[in-house]
Scaffold this active site. Sequence first.
Site, mmCIF file in Angstrom:
data_model
loop_
_atom_site.group_PDB
_atom_site.id
_atom_site.type_symbol
_atom_site.label_atom_id
_atom_site.label_comp_id
_atom_site.label_asym_id
_atom_site.label_seq_id
_atom_site.Cartn_x
_atom_site.Cartn_y
_atom_site.Cartn_z
ATOM 1 N N HIS A 165 -9.459 1.106 4.995
ATOM 2 C CA HIS A 165 -8.164 1.304 5.658
ATOM 3 C C HIS A 165 -8.366 2.242 6.847
ATOM 4 O O HIS A 165 -9.185 3.160 6.797
ATOM 5 C CB HIS A 165 -7.147 1.897 4.671
ATOM 6 C CG HIS A 165 -5.769 1.902 5.241
ATOM 7 N ND1 HIS A 165 -5.331 2.877 6.107
ATOM 8 C CD2 HIS A 165 -4.751 1.016 5.114
ATOM 9 C CE1 HIS A 165 -4.088 2.593 6.477
ATOM 10 N NE2 HIS A 165 -3.715 1.468 5.889
ATOM 11 N N GLY A 188 2.564 2.282 10.692
ATOM 12 C CA GLY A 188 3.519 3.371 10.514
ATOM 13 C C GLY A 188 4.250 3.765 11.781
ATOM 14 O O GLY A 188 4.892 4.810 11.840
ATOM 15 N N GLU A 196 -5.255 -4.870 10.658
ATOM 16 C CA GLU A 196 -4.239 -3.834 10.830
ATOM 17 C C GLU A 196 -4.505 -3.053 12.111
ATOM 18 O O GLU A 196 -5.289 -2.088 12.103
ATOM 19 C CB GLU A 196 -4.262 -2.873 9.637
ATOM 20 C CG GLU A 196 -3.971 -3.530 8.314
ATOM 21 C CD GLU A 196 -3.382 -2.539 7.316
ATOM 22 O OE1 GLU A 196 -2.320 -2.834 6.756
ATOM 23 O OE2 GLU A 196 -3.977 -1.454 7.119
ATOM 24 N N GLY A 220 2.853 -1.180 4.237
ATOM 25 C CA GLY A 220 2.885 0.238 3.890
ATOM 26 C C GLY A 220 4.304 0.690 3.599
ATOM 27 O O GLY A 220 4.851 0.445 2.524
ATOM 28 N N GLY A 221 4.927 1.325 4.590
ATOM 29 C CA GLY A 221 6.248 1.939 4.420
ATOM 30 C C GLY A 221 7.278 1.045 3.743
ATOM 31 O O GLY A 221 8.004 1.478 2.833
ATOM 32 N N ASN A 246 0.869 -1.181 0.000
ATOM 33 C CA ASN A 246 0.000 0.000 0.000
ATOM 34 C C ASN A 246 0.905 1.229 0.000
ATOM 35 O O ASN A 246 1.504 1.554 1.015
ATOM 36 C CB ASN A 246 -0.883 -0.056 1.254
ATOM 37 C CG ASN A 246 -1.689 1.208 1.456
ATOM 38 O OD1 ASN A 246 -1.775 2.064 0.572
ATOM 39 N ND2 ASN A 246 -2.281 1.340 2.641
ATOM 40 N N TRP A 247 1.001 1.869 -1.155
ATOM 41 C CA TRP A 247 1.918 3.013 -1.281
ATOM 42 C C TRP A 247 1.397 4.276 -0.606
ATOM 43 O O TRP A 247 2.109 5.263 -0.477
ATOM 44 C CB TRP A 247 2.192 3.299 -2.763
ATOM 45 C CG TRP A 247 3.000 2.258 -3.470
ATOM 46 C CD1 TRP A 247 3.526 1.109 -2.933
ATOM 47 C CD2 TRP A 247 3.391 2.262 -4.859
ATOM 48 N NE1 TRP A 247 4.203 0.412 -3.901
ATOM 49 C CE2 TRP A 247 4.143 1.089 -5.093
ATOM 50 C CE3 TRP A 247 3.166 3.143 -5.923
ATOM 51 C CZ2 TRP A 247 4.680 0.780 -6.344
ATOM 52 C CZ3 TRP A 247 3.692 2.841 -7.166
ATOM 53 C CH2 TRP A 247 4.451 1.671 -7.374
ATOM 54 N N LYS A 248 0.122 4.276 -0.244
ATOM 55 C CA LYS A 248 -0.507 5.459 0.379
ATOM 56 C C LYS A 248 -0.272 6.691 -0.489
ATOM 57 O O LYS A 248 -0.185 6.577 -1.710
ATOM 58 C CB LYS A 248 0.003 5.644 1.815
ATOM 59 C CG LYS A 248 -0.133 4.355 2.632
ATOM 60 C CD LYS A 248 0.035 4.557 4.102
ATOM 61 C CE LYS A 248 -0.111 3.218 4.803
ATOM 62 N NZ LYS A 248 -0.072 3.312 6.252
ATOM 63 N N GLU A 268 -6.806 4.674 7.862
ATOM 64 C CA GLU A 268 -6.652 6.108 7.556
ATOM 65 C C GLU A 268 -7.928 6.652 6.905
ATOM 66 O O GLU A 268 -8.255 7.826 7.072
ATOM 67 C CB GLU A 268 -5.403 6.313 6.690
ATOM 68 C CG GLU A 268 -4.138 6.152 7.533
ATOM 69 C CD GLU A 268 -2.973 5.483 6.824
ATOM 70 O OE1 GLU A 268 -2.915 5.505 5.584
ATOM 71 O OE2 GLU A 268 -2.099 4.928 7.530
ATOM 72 N N SER A 318 3.494 -2.076 10.328
ATOM 73 C CA SER A 318 4.944 -2.141 10.546
ATOM 74 C C SER A 318 5.556 -3.498 10.197
ATOM 75 O O SER A 318 6.464 -3.969 10.884
ATOM 76 C CB SER A 318 5.288 -1.736 11.992
ATOM 77 O OG SER A 318 4.895 -0.386 12.229
HETATM 78 P P1 PGA Z 1 2.888 0.303 7.583
HETATM 79 O O1 PGA Z 1 1.400 0.510 6.991
HETATM 80 O O2 PGA Z 1 3.411 -0.974 7.003
HETATM 81 O O3 PGA Z 1 3.643 1.508 7.110
HETATM 82 O O4 PGA Z 1 2.751 0.237 9.069
HETATM 83 C C1 PGA Z 1 0.561 -0.587 6.797
HETATM 84 C C2 PGA Z 1 -0.754 -0.129 6.230
HETATM 85 O O5 PGA Z 1 -1.250 0.918 6.644
HETATM 86 O O6 PGA Z 1 -1.325 -0.788 5.338
#
Ligand code: PGA
Length: 262
Positions: free
Chosen positions: A102, A178, A172, A239-240, A16-18, A104, A218
């Site tokens: 998600h 993050g 999640e 994500g990251g 997930n590149w956000k 967010e 993470s």
């Molecule tokens: P993260 O994000 O790996 O940066 O913690 C995961 C996500 O939100 O899908």
Amino acid sequence: MKGVTDLMRRPFVAGNWKMNLTLAEARQLVGGLRERVAGRPPLDLAICPSFVLLFPVSEAIKGSPFALGAQDVYFQDKGAFTGEVSPAMLVDAGCTYVIIGHSERRHVIGETGDLLARKVRAAQKAGLHVIYCVGEKLEEREGNRTEVVLGRQIDEVFGPDVDLSRLTVAYEPVWAIGTGRNATPAQAQEAHRFIRNRLARVYNEGLAGQVRIQYGGSVTAANAGELMSQPDVDGALVGGASLKADEFAKIIEATIAAKGLK
Ligand code: PGA
């Protein structure tokens, strides 16, 4: 229930590149991934760029093992919904997958269970495979409300009209996203088992046993192996670490090894 197959628990790693990467950066990252992850790996792989990058990335991943996913979608087919993107538009841009719910979107943008239930159905109607995210906040975990929250997030979206063969759940925990603080393998396994049992209440045990549940929060090359070894963890939503070709490729390798796929 339509088309439920035994392929459903095939491990699945998605990035997930956000809200990250320019077009040039995206092309470079895809180039790096293509070098490191070639052939036909024994699991499903996807990358989920921002809306504006979907079409060029769909071109860039052609012939690679990566499929394309979007990070969100609207539930209407078309019309006066300024700023929104329809399920058919995602399919047209080359998407196989779409992330819905998600944390967010839930907690920063304020999306509700009712809205997410509509999005899931609309996306599946257009032929998309949904990655539906659930997860508790830190204060909910600390107040022993994890199961109440996860149960509600499942109950408000799932029903007999949701096609489980085109559905992946992503657990999640919000406190792990993050933050560099991943759930322990035991915490992840416990939550995944709870989610599976809850799905069994909506469907039945056999069907719930077929649903893929990814862990997200993470995930790194260093912790992926242990997390992916858990019996109810069927892959990762990253994500990251999905923004670095080397790191993401190592997470994919760790998943293949943990699931004994080689
Ligand atoms: P993260 O994000 O790996 O940066 O913690 C995961 C996500 O939100 O899908």
